[in-house]
Design a protein around this motif. Structure first.
Motif, short mmCIF file in Angstrom:
data_model
loop_
_atom_site.label_atom_id
_atom_site.label_comp_id
_atom_site.label_asym_id
_atom_site.label_seq_id
_atom_site.Cartn_x
_atom_site.Cartn_y
_atom_site.Cartn_z
N VAL A 281 76.98 34.32 39.10
CA VAL A 281 77.18 33.52 37.95
C VAL A 281 77.46 32.01 38.59
O VAL A 281 77.76 31.81 39.95
CB VAL A 281 78.08 33.85 37.08
N HIS A 282 76.82 31.05 37.88
CA HIS A 282 76.90 29.83 38.63
C HIS A 282 77.24 28.77 37.75
O HIS A 282 77.46 28.87 36.50
CB HIS A 282 75.33 29.35 38.52
N ASN A 283 77.94 27.49 38.42
CA ASN A 283 78.53 26.47 37.38
C ASN A 283 77.65 25.78 36.50
O ASN A 283 78.06 25.56 35.36
CB ASN A 283 79.09 25.46 38.53
N SER A 284 76.43 25.72 36.82
CA SER A 284 75.49 25.15 35.90
C SER A 284 75.34 26.18 34.53
O SER A 284 74.39 25.57 33.99
CB SER A 284 74.28 24.70 36.61
N GLY A 285 75.92 27.15 34.59
CA GLY A 285 75.62 28.01 33.43
C GLY A 285 76.83 28.08 32.54
O GLY A 285 76.83 28.89 31.61
N HIS A 286 77.97 27.49 32.83
CA HIS A 286 79.15 27.51 32.03
C HIS A 286 79.05 27.11 30.77
O HIS A 286 79.66 27.73 29.77
CB HIS A 286 80.42 26.68 32.56
N TRP A 287 77.94 26.43 30.18
CA TRP A 287 77.58 26.06 28.85
C TRP A 287 77.26 27.09 28.00
O TRP A 287 77.40 27.17 26.93
CB TRP A 287 76.38 24.93 28.87
N THR A 288 76.72 28.16 28.74
CA THR A 288 76.40 29.32 27.86
C THR A 288 77.56 30.11 27.25
O THR A 288 77.28 30.77 26.39
CB THR A 288 75.60 30.49 28.84
N GLU A 289 78.81 29.82 27.85
CA GLU A 289 80.00 30.44 26.95
C GLU A 289 79.75 30.03 25.69
O GLU A 289 80.70 30.77 24.85
CB GLU A 289 81.36 29.99 27.83
N ASP A 290 79.74 28.69 25.09
CA ASP A 290 80.03 28.19 23.98
C ASP A 290 78.63 28.01 23.18
O ASP A 290 78.73 27.68 21.83
CB ASP A 290 80.81 26.88 24.09
N ALA A 291 77.44 27.68 23.92
CA ALA A 291 76.21 27.25 23.29
C ALA A 291 75.29 28.63 23.18
O ALA A 291 74.18 28.37 22.40
CB ALA A 291 75.32 26.41 24.05
N CYS A 292 75.63 29.74 23.57
CA CYS A 292 75.03 30.97 23.39
C CYS A 292 75.66 32.17 22.82
O CYS A 292 76.92 32.14 22.82
CB CYS A 292 74.32 31.50 24.60
N ALA A 293 75.06 33.14 22.12
CA ALA A 293 75.87 34.19 21.63
C ALA A 293 76.23 35.07 22.88
O ALA A 293 77.41 35.45 22.91
CB ALA A 293 74.94 35.05 20.70
N VAL A 294 75.70 35.38 23.87
CA VAL A 294 76.03 35.98 25.13
C VAL A 294 75.83 34.81 26.21
O VAL A 294 74.92 34.58 26.66
CB VAL A 294 75.25 37.30 25.20
N SER A 295 77.07 34.88 26.95
CA SER A 295 77.29 33.83 27.91
C SER A 295 76.57 34.57 29.38
O SER A 295 76.17 35.84 29.52
CB SER A 295 78.62 33.48 28.12
N GLN A 296 76.43 33.66 30.53
CA GLN A 296 76.01 34.32 31.67
C GLN A 296 77.05 35.39 32.12
O GLN A 296 76.48 36.35 32.83
CB GLN A 296 75.92 33.25 32.69
N PHE A 297 78.46 35.34 31.97
CA PHE A 297 79.15 36.11 32.53
C PHE A 297 79.05 37.46 31.49
O PHE A 297 79.27 38.45 32.29
CB PHE A 297 80.67 35.64 32.12
N GLU A 298 78.86 37.36 30.38
CA GLU A 298 78.79 38.70 29.88
C GLU A 298 77.49 39.20 30.24
O GLU A 298 77.35 40.72 30.26
CB GLU A 298 78.64 38.65 28.23
N ASN A 299 76.30 38.69 30.28
CA ASN A 299 75.20 39.19 30.98
C ASN A 299 75.06 39.76 32.19
O ASN A 299 74.55 40.70 32.71
CB ASN A 299 74.07 38.22 30.75
N HIS A 300 76.11 39.03 33.07
CA HIS A 300 76.11 39.52 34.48
C HIS A 300 76.94 40.97 34.34
O HIS A 300 76.64 42.04 35.18
CB HIS A 300 76.87 38.71 35.35
N VAL A 301 77.98 40.98 33.49
CA VAL A 301 78.76 42.18 33.37
C VAL A 301 77.83 43.34 32.78
O VAL A 301 77.74 44.46 33.47
CB VAL A 301 79.97 42.09 32.58
N ARG A 302 77.11 42.95 31.84
CA ARG A 302 76.11 44.01 31.13
C ARG A 302 75.21 44.56 32.27
O ARG A 302 75.03 45.77 32.47
CB ARG A 302 75.34 43.17 30.24
N ALA A 303 74.43 43.63 33.00
CA ALA A 303 73.41 44.13 34.05
C ALA A 303 74.21 45.11 35.07
O ALA A 303 73.55 45.91 35.29
CB ALA A 303 72.89 42.79 34.69
#
Ligand code: AMP
Length: 366
Positions: A281-303
């Motif tokens: 996961v990357h610092n330039s993906g932190h916006w996904t926590e609030d602007a997307c239904a599923v964040s980079q963190f959740e998608n990494h965990v899912r994967a």
């Protein structure tokens, strides 16, 4: 809770081992908890922000074989939030438990020369570069690429560390001394119009997805803001996503990857050069926590848990701003700002240049 729809998926209650205990590990652990998955964080530092939010933790060195073996027994899968974990540690763990993404992605991302060779062999454009093993090699590299250029250590460089700009009139030996005389890569200076990144993810089943292209601004070599959408011409975003998919497939990757690009304007065209891969996961993906239904963190965990990937669509325009050092002391006003989604990493000590938190500001709907 076994599932017939996702063969190989770890059921809720399983434990994800995370190598590295910084803010990325902390946000991964929070995302895992939301899905009913437990985490166990392994980090040498007693003061690791991820320890606070994880059910298990091991404080041990990355070359402590006994601690690594015990960690492997305590978890169902291992991932990492920090790419300078020794490859030997990842390989030792992989003999006992799945490690996702695999040790190859880790090894390539740890060495700027191997990374550039891998990308070039995959037909992906990078800045002009030449290997530098010693002072004589630097002179040859300068003769081949010209100046100005940037000298970067092959290993252990991040946020501008291990780099020296070499100007046209410079003494090249001083540049080599500035990076400690370590094996390096000389890169031609790219006159980019902007810097962008893609956060992409590949599941255990090989399915891939990516988030919208991000425009990044650095300050003092540290990411300052990430803005989405990025200001690029039509076609550039699709090209960046396609490059990401080629990289993920070539590495048989599982998890989230961050890919940084330079955008170079050539007349009416834009060309993309890959600057760096982050196998995490990357610092330039932190916006996904609030602007997307599923964040980079959740998608990494899912994967890494073998679950289906979640949607990567964005529901708002957004600017993420890092809170560096004393900027985090503004937390009372940020907490009071209804337009700011505040994220703090729980680091006990404020230090200059240290990432303490970030703020996501979503565009208000008209
Ligand atoms: P890096 O650690 O390689 O990501 O580099 C940190 C920052 O230095 C990048 O985000 C760019 O702003 C700048 N930089 C790195 N390499 C180059 C290059 N070859 N040409 C121009 N700027 C560069």
């Amino acid at each position: 809770m076994p599932s017939s729809d996702a063969p190989g998926a770890l059921p809720p209650g399983s434990t994800i081992g995370i190598l590295g205990g910084g803010q990325l590990g902390r946000m991964l652990a929070l995302a895992a908890a939301r899905l009913g998955l437990r985490t166990h964080v392994y980090c040498p530092d007693a003061d690791s922000p991820a320890f606070d939010v994880s059910a298990g933790h091991t404080q041990a060195a990355y070359d402590d074989g006994a601690a690594l073996d015990a960690f492997a027994c305590a978890v169902d899968v291992v991932t990492y939030e920090f790419e300078n974990v020794p490859v030997a540690a990842a390989e030792r763990l992989a003999a006992k438990v799945p490690v996702r993404p695999g040790a190859r992605a880790l090894a390539i991302a740890q060495d700027r020369l191997d990374e550039k060779r891998f990308l070039s062999e995959a037909g992906i454009a990078v800045a002009p570069y030449a290997a530098v093993d010693d002072a004589t090699g630097l002179d040859a590299a300068v003769a081949a690429l010209g100046l100005p250029a940037i000298l970067k250590t092959r290993r252990f460089g991040y946020d501008g560390k291990g780099q020296a700009a070499i100007r046209a009139d410079a003494d090249t030996a001083a540049g080599f001394a500035a990076i400690g005389g370590a094996p390096a890569v000389l890169e031609g200076l790219v006159r980019f119009a902007r810097e962008v990144s893609v956060i992409a993810v590949r599941g255990l089943d090989g399915r891939m997805a990516s988030y919208d292209l991000v425009e990044n601004v650095h300050r003092d070599h540290i990411l300052h803001t990430s803005t989405v959408p990025a200001r690029v011409r039509s076609g550039t975003e699709a090209e960046a996503r396609a490059i990401a998919e080629r990289i993920l497939s070539a590495l048989d990757y599982v998890g989230v990857i961050g890919i940084e690009f330079f955008v170079v304007e050539e007349g009416a065209r834009e060309r993309l050069l890959v600057n760096e891969l982050a196998p995490r996961v990357h610092n330039s993906g932190h916006w996904t926590e609030d602007a997307c239904a599923v964040s980079q963190f959740e998608n990494h965990v899912r994967a890494v848990a073998g679950w289906p990937l979640g949607p990567t669509a964005r529901h708002a325009d957004v600017v993420m701003t890092n809170l560096i050092g004393a900027e985090a002391a503004d937390w009372p006003s940020l907490a009071a700002d209804p337009d700011a989604r505040l994220h703090l990493y729980g680091k006990r000590e404020i230090r200059a240049g240290r990432k303490m938190g970030h703020v996501n500001r979503l565009a208000r709907r008209a």
